[in-house]
Design an enzyme around this catalytic site. Structure first.
Site, PDB file in Angstrom:
ATOM      1  N   GLU A  89       0.812  -1.216   0.000  1.00  0.00           N
ATOM      2  CA  GLU A  89       0.000   0.000   0.000  1.00  0.00           C
ATOM      3  C   GLU A  89       0.851   1.275   0.000  1.00  0.00           C
ATOM      4  OE1 GLU A  89       0.140  -1.363   4.363  1.00  0.00           O
ATOM      5  OE2 GLU A  89       0.305  -2.236   2.382  1.00  0.00           O
ATOM      6  N   LEU A 125       3.695   4.083   1.475  1.00  0.00           N
ATOM      7  CA  LEU A 125       3.875   4.748   2.770  1.00  0.00           C
ATOM      8  C   LEU A 125       2.612   5.520   3.134  1.00  0.00           C
ATOM      9  CD1 LEU A 125       7.559   6.012   2.679  1.00  0.00           C
ATOM     10  CD2 LEU A 125       6.541   4.401   4.286  1.00  0.00           C
ATOM     11  N   HIS A 126       1.562   4.775   3.479  1.00  0.00           N
ATOM     12  CA  HIS A 126       0.290   5.363   3.866  1.00  0.00           C
ATOM     13  C   HIS A 126      -0.123   4.813   5.220  1.00  0.00           C
ATOM     14  CE1 HIS A 126      -0.212   7.145  -0.069  1.00  0.00           C
ATOM     15  NE2 HIS A 126       0.184   5.988  -0.588  1.00  0.00           N
ATOM     16  N   ALA A 127      -0.779   5.621   5.997  1.00  0.00           N
ATOM     17  CA  ALA A 127      -1.348   5.266   7.301  1.00  0.00           C
ATOM     18  C   ALA A 127      -0.403   4.434   8.170  1.00  0.00           C
ATOM     19  CB  ALA A 127      -2.697   4.604   7.127  1.00  0.00           C
ATOM     20  N   PRO A 161       1.902   1.914   7.618  1.00  0.00           N
ATOM     21  CA  PRO A 161       3.329   1.862   7.274  1.00  0.00           C
ATOM     22  C   PRO A 161       4.046   3.196   7.514  1.00  0.00           C
ATOM     23  CG  PRO A 161       2.042   0.785   5.581  1.00  0.00           C
ATOM     24  CD  PRO A 161       1.073   1.467   6.501  1.00  0.00           C
TER      25      PRO A 161
END
Length: 93
Positions: free
Chosen positions: A12, A14-16, A18
Protein backbone atom coordinates in the site's frame (compact mmCIF):
# COMPACT_ATOMS: atom_id res chain seq x y z
CA UNK A 1 26.04 13.00 3.00
CA UNK A 2 25.03 9.38 3.55
CA UNK A 3 22.25 8.14 1.28
CA UNK A 4 20.23 4.96 0.69
CA UNK A 5 17.98 4.30 -2.28
CA UNK A 6 15.35 1.67 -1.61
CA UNK A 7 12.06 0.47 -3.08
CA UNK A 8 9.02 0.64 -0.80
CA UNK A 9 8.19 -2.91 0.33
CA UNK A 10 4.69 -2.20 1.63
CA UNK A 11 2.10 -3.00 -1.05
CA UNK A 12 0.00 0.00 0.00
CA UNK A 13 3.05 2.29 -0.01
CA UNK A 14 3.87 4.75 2.77
CA UNK A 15 0.29 5.36 3.87
CA UNK A 16 -1.35 5.27 7.30
CA UNK A 17 0.08 2.31 9.26
CA UNK A 18 3.33 1.86 7.27
CA UNK A 19 4.01 5.60 7.45
CA UNK A 20 3.42 5.53 11.20
CA UNK A 21 5.86 2.63 11.62
CA UNK A 22 8.43 4.41 9.48
CA UNK A 23 8.11 7.77 11.28
CA UNK A 24 8.45 6.12 14.70
CA UNK A 25 11.57 4.30 13.49
CA UNK A 26 13.04 7.48 12.00
CA UNK A 27 12.43 9.34 15.25
CA UNK A 28 13.92 6.50 17.31
CA UNK A 29 17.24 6.70 15.47
CA UNK A 30 17.94 10.08 17.05
CA UNK A 31 19.49 11.17 13.74
CA UNK A 32 17.92 13.82 11.46
CA UNK A 33 16.92 11.96 8.28
CA UNK A 34 15.19 13.12 5.12
CA UNK A 35 13.08 11.04 2.77
CA UNK A 36 12.22 11.81 -0.84
CA UNK A 37 10.85 10.21 -3.94
CA UNK A 38 13.68 9.51 -6.39
CA UNK A 39 12.80 12.64 -8.37
CA UNK A 40 11.37 14.80 -5.58
CA UNK A 41 12.34 17.22 -2.86
CA UNK A 42 13.40 15.77 0.51
CA UNK A 43 11.18 16.09 3.57
CA UNK A 44 11.70 15.40 7.28
CA UNK A 45 11.42 11.62 7.85
CA UNK A 46 10.23 12.22 11.43
CA UNK A 47 7.14 14.14 10.26
CA UNK A 48 4.02 12.05 9.72
CA UNK A 49 2.38 14.72 7.56
CA UNK A 50 5.49 15.13 5.41
CA UNK A 51 5.87 11.37 4.88
CA UNK A 52 2.18 10.97 4.01
CA UNK A 53 2.48 13.96 1.67
CA UNK A 54 5.08 12.13 -0.41
CA UNK A 55 2.46 9.72 -1.66
CA UNK A 56 5.09 6.99 -2.07
CA UNK A 57 3.54 3.87 -3.61
CA UNK A 58 4.53 0.23 -3.12
CA UNK A 59 7.56 -0.63 -5.26
CA UNK A 60 8.45 3.03 -5.81
CA UNK A 61 12.03 4.13 -5.16
CA UNK A 62 12.67 6.50 -2.29
CA UNK A 63 15.88 8.18 -1.11
CA UNK A 64 16.85 8.32 2.57
CA UNK A 65 19.61 10.76 3.47
CA UNK A 66 21.42 12.31 6.43
CA UNK A 67 24.70 14.07 7.08
CA UNK A 68 24.67 13.64 10.87
CA UNK A 69 26.98 11.50 12.96
CA UNK A 70 25.63 7.96 13.04
CA UNK A 71 23.84 8.41 9.71
CA UNK A 72 25.17 5.23 8.09
CA UNK A 73 23.75 2.92 10.76
CA UNK A 74 20.45 4.82 10.98
CA UNK A 75 19.92 4.79 7.22
CA UNK A 76 20.76 1.09 7.03
CA UNK A 77 18.07 0.26 9.63
CA UNK A 78 15.48 2.50 7.98
CA UNK A 79 16.26 1.13 4.51
CA UNK A 80 15.76 -2.42 5.77
CA UNK A 81 12.44 -1.47 7.37
CA UNK A 82 11.16 0.16 4.16
CA UNK A 83 12.49 -2.46 1.73
CA UNK A 84 11.10 -5.41 3.67
CA UNK A 85 7.80 -3.70 4.49
CA UNK A 86 8.04 -4.78 8.11
CA UNK A 87 4.83 -4.60 10.14
CA UNK A 88 6.51 -3.68 13.40
CA UNK A 89 9.67 -1.97 14.49
CA UNK A 90 12.70 -4.26 14.32
CA UNK A 91 14.66 -4.73 17.54
CA UNK A 92 17.58 -2.74 16.12
CA UNK A 93 15.59 0.47 15.57
Amino acid sequence: MAERRVNVGWAEGLHARPASIFVRAATATGVPVTIAKADGAPVNAASMLAVLGLGAQGGEEIVLASDAEGAEAALERLAKLVAEGLEELPETV
